[in-house]
Design a protein around this motif. Structure first.
Motif, PDB file in Angstrom:
ATOM      1  N   MET A   7       0.853  -1.167   0.000  1.00 52.00           N
ATOM      2  CA  MET A   7       0.000   0.000   0.000  1.00 52.00           C
ATOM      3  C   MET A   7       0.902   1.234   0.000  1.00 52.00           C
ATOM      4  SD  MET A   7      -3.201   0.680   2.509  1.00 52.00           S
ATOM      5  CE  MET A   7      -4.205  -0.381   1.501  1.00 52.00           C
ATOM      6  N   ASP A  20       5.921   3.759   1.156  1.00 51.60           N
ATOM      7  CA  ASP A  20       5.469   2.402   0.848  1.00 51.60           C
ATOM      8  C   ASP A  20       5.226   1.690   2.174  1.00 51.60           C
ATOM      9  OD1 ASP A  20       5.658   2.560  -1.966  1.00 51.60           O
ATOM     10  OD2 ASP A  20       7.823   2.236  -1.852  1.00 51.60           O
ATOM     11  N   ALA A  74       3.676  -1.781   4.349  1.00 54.25           N
ATOM     12  CA  ALA A  74       3.330  -3.200   4.312  1.00 54.25           C
ATOM     13  C   ALA A  74       1.858  -3.399   4.666  1.00 54.25           C
ATOM     14  CB  ALA A  74       4.223  -3.979   5.276  1.00 54.25           C
ATOM     15  N   GLU A  75       1.258  -2.432   5.313  1.00 50.52           N
ATOM     16  CA  GLU A  75      -0.138  -2.495   5.755  1.00 50.52           C
ATOM     17  C   GLU A  75      -1.075  -2.737   4.576  1.00 50.52           C
ATOM     18  OE1 GLU A  75      -2.942  -3.066   7.909  1.00 50.52           O
ATOM     19  OE2 GLU A  75      -1.371  -2.142   9.135  1.00 50.52           O
ATOM     20  N   THR A  76      -2.108  -3.565   4.762  1.00 50.88           N
ATOM     21  CA  THR A  76      -3.090  -3.836   3.714  1.00 50.88           C
ATOM     22  C   THR A  76      -4.444  -3.216   4.010  1.00 50.88           C
ATOM     23  OG1 THR A  76      -3.658  -5.956   4.744  1.00 50.88           O
ATOM     24  CG2 THR A  76      -1.958  -5.982   3.008  1.00 50.88           C
ATOM     25  N   ASP A  77      -4.662  -2.766   5.225  1.00 48.94           N
ATOM     26  CA  ASP A  77      -5.921  -2.133   5.610  1.00 48.94           C
ATOM     27  C   ASP A  77      -5.775  -0.615   5.506  1.00 48.94           C
ATOM     28  OD1 ASP A  77      -7.470  -0.909   8.290  1.00 48.94           O
ATOM     29  OD2 ASP A  77      -8.647  -2.322   7.073  1.00 48.94           O
ATOM     30  N   ALA A 135      -3.599   1.983   7.796  1.00 44.32           N
ATOM     31  CA  ALA A 135      -2.519   2.728   7.147  1.00 44.32           C
ATOM     32  C   ALA A 135      -2.670   4.220   7.417  1.00 44.32           C
ATOM     33  CB  ALA A 135      -2.526   2.455   5.643  1.00 44.32           C
TER      34      ALA A 135
END
Length: 79
Positions: free
Chosen positions: A1, A45, A47-50, A54
């Motif tokens: 993300m 950049d 690593a979080e996907t939510d 984020a």
């Protein structure tokens, strides 16, 4: 993300860099430029996907390091 943070001086705060750019544009023949505000864009950049998590994390980054919240405001974009 990815996160994009735009940091700008708050309205009413003197912007000497913006004024120098405005003056230089006038010297180069670009008449009619009445004001310039200069800021910075920071791309992160994650690593979080939510997206909500984020945004929370990037907000904390802005408050602690990326922006001087006394004189600067910031906007966050999450992609």
């Amino acid at each position: 993300m990815k996160a994009r943070v735009q940091v700008m001086l708050k309205n009413g705060v003197l912007d000497p860099q913006g004024e120098a750019v405005r003056h230089a544009l006038g010297s180069l023949g670009f008449d009619g430029v009445e004001g310039v505000r200069q800021g910075k864009v920071i791309e992160i950049d994650l690593a979080e996907t939510d997206a909500d998590a984020a945004r929370t994390s990037v907000t904390a980054m802005c408050e602690k390091l990326l922006a001087n919240t006394v004189i600067e405001s910031y906007e966050i974009e999450i992609d």
